[in-house]
Design a protein around this motif. Sequence first.
Motif, PDB file in Angstrom:
ATOM      1  N   GLN A 144      43.445   1.136  26.171  1.00 19.12           N
ATOM      2  CA  GLN A 144      44.222   1.457  27.362  1.00 19.12           C
ATOM      3  C   GLN A 144      43.424   1.137  28.624  1.00 19.12           C
ATOM      4  OE1 GLN A 144      45.372   5.600  26.860  1.00 19.12           O
ATOM      5  NE2 GLN A 144      47.405   4.987  26.202  1.00 19.12           N
ATOM      6  N   LEU A 145      44.069   0.430  29.535  1.00 16.83           N
ATOM      7  CA  LEU A 145      43.470   0.132  30.828  1.00 16.83           C
ATOM      8  C   LEU A 145      44.427   0.569  31.932  1.00 16.83           C
ATOM      9  CD1 LEU A 145      42.062  -3.500  30.320  1.00 16.83           C
ATOM     10  CD2 LEU A 145      40.854  -1.325  30.044  1.00 16.83           C
ATOM     11  N   THR A 146      43.873   1.050  33.034  1.00 21.75           N
ATOM     12  CA  THR A 146      44.672   1.394  34.204  1.00 21.75           C
ATOM     13  C   THR A 146      44.325   0.430  35.319  1.00 21.75           C
ATOM     14  OG1 THR A 146      44.704   3.737  33.590  1.00 21.75           O
ATOM     15  CG2 THR A 146      45.234   3.200  35.875  1.00 21.75           C
ATOM     16  N   VAL A 147      45.353  -0.198  35.883  1.00 22.10           N
ATOM     17  CA  VAL A 147      45.153  -1.219  36.904  1.00 22.10           C
ATOM     18  C   VAL A 147      45.968  -0.859  38.141  1.00 22.10           C
ATOM     19  CG1 VAL A 147      45.362  -3.665  37.471  1.00 22.10           C
ATOM     20  CG2 VAL A 147      44.790  -2.979  35.130  1.00 22.10           C
ATOM     21  N   PHE A 157      31.995  -1.624  34.211  1.00 18.43           N
ATOM     22  CA  PHE A 157      33.121  -1.737  33.290  1.00 18.43           C
ATOM     23  C   PHE A 157      32.931  -2.929  32.358  1.00 18.43           C
ATOM     24  CE2 PHE A 157      37.144  -3.869  32.283  1.00 18.43           C
ATOM     25  CZ  PHE A 157      37.741  -2.885  31.502  1.00 18.43           C
ATOM     26  N   VAL A 158      32.515  -4.056  32.898  1.00 22.70           N
ATOM     27  CA  VAL A 158      32.328  -5.260  32.075  1.00 22.70           C
ATOM     28  C   VAL A 158      31.234  -5.032  31.038  1.00 22.70           C
ATOM     29  CG1 VAL A 158      31.683  -7.699  32.116  1.00 22.70           C
ATOM     30  CG2 VAL A 158      33.138  -6.767  33.917  1.00 22.70           C
ATOM     31  N   LYS A 159      30.158  -4.350  31.432  1.00 23.80           N
ATOM     32  CA  LYS A 159      29.064  -4.066  30.505  1.00 23.80           C
ATOM     33  C   LYS A 159      29.504  -3.088  29.416  1.00 23.80           C
ATOM     34  CE  LYS A 159      24.272  -2.417  30.347  1.00 23.80           C
ATOM     35  NZ  LYS A 159      23.121  -1.899  31.159  1.00 23.80           N
ATOM     36  N   LYS A 160      30.298  -2.090  29.812  1.00 27.15           N
ATOM     37  CA  LYS A 160      30.739  -1.068  28.869  1.00 27.15           C
ATOM     38  C   LYS A 160      31.741  -1.621  27.868  1.00 27.15           C
ATOM     39  CE  LYS A 160      33.176   3.395  28.746  1.00 27.15           C
ATOM     40  NZ  LYS A 160      33.827   4.454  29.578  1.00 27.15           N
ATOM     41  N   ASP A 161      32.645  -2.489  28.328  1.00 27.52           N
ATOM     42  CA  ASP A 161      33.704  -2.988  27.443  1.00 27.52           C
ATOM     43  C   ASP A 161      33.947  -4.473  27.686  1.00 27.52           C
ATOM     44  OD1 ASP A 161      35.800  -3.201  25.681  1.00 27.52           O
ATOM     45  OD2 ASP A 161      36.753  -1.331  26.314  1.00 27.52           O
TER      46      ASP A 161
END
Length: 321
Positions: A40-43, A235-239
């Motif tokens: 799930q992503l929130t944009v 965020f990019v590093k985490k996922d």
Amino acid sequence: MSSPRLRRTSRLAALAAAAALVLAGCDSGGTPHSGDGRRQLTVAALPLTDSAALYLARDRGLFAKEGLDVRIVPVQQSIQALPALLKGQVDAIASANYVTYFQAYEKGTLDLRILAEGVRIAPHMMDVLVPRDSALKSPADLAGKKVAVAVLNNIQSLTLNAILDARHAGRPVYRQILFPQMGPALQRGQADAVHAVEPFDTAIQGELGARVLLDGGSGPARGLPASGYVTTAAFVKKDPKAAAGFRRAVEAASELAARDPAAVRAELPRYTKVTADQAASIHLPAYPPSADPAVLRRLVRLMRTQGLLGKDIDPAPLLVR
């Protein structure tokens, strides 16, 4: 008593304001996966033509294909979503004005990463509008006049200044008025002109009878990158898998938008307050299928020229691959 046209435009402003409140209620650290296992992503996104690829990717199943479940939260300005992005309440911001986010990156406020390009400026995707009976007859008449832009010192003033400078015309005085409120502001005389982006551009012309004084997508503005899909390095590093999947889905949708403008026109009434008839006549931006550091450098150079950046920024390391 206000006119029906003014009431319709005012309702648009009220709806957009209500949508902005939704963002304030976003929970940080929400459920990472939906019931079917999708991430799930929130944009956060503006109700502009800039965001068309985001909605196409959702509605055409391109996010689902990448194992993503994307929730879209409407906002009035992309900058409103920056605090939520920094807190992890939203994972990305669509239709994010590059000028704002390059400035935040330079100041150290945001460790910026660009997931995908949004749009590049095309003819009449934004226009300088004046009342039909305005005394302003040419772009040169804008010198010293009040022109409404959604955010001060941003892409609208940047590009309009560049166009006027190329014509050796004087610059206006900018006043911040949100897109949904530009029509009423023009009608009430709170601004001499408004620099409106689609779909508000077409709506103001149709509802208020405003006329185009200047094509905001002309001259040195044409082809400039206007907005993108931004996130944080954290965020990019985490996922990295979700980041890469999001990029692929948006780029596939952008390719669809560029190839089939009818798909964009069919999508617009689903997330903006324009009718199908209005969507049919809207001037669309250019939807690039991939990010190009050279094009982004052109924007950086223009920002430097106008004093909106203190030093050069190389966009290449900021792009998610």
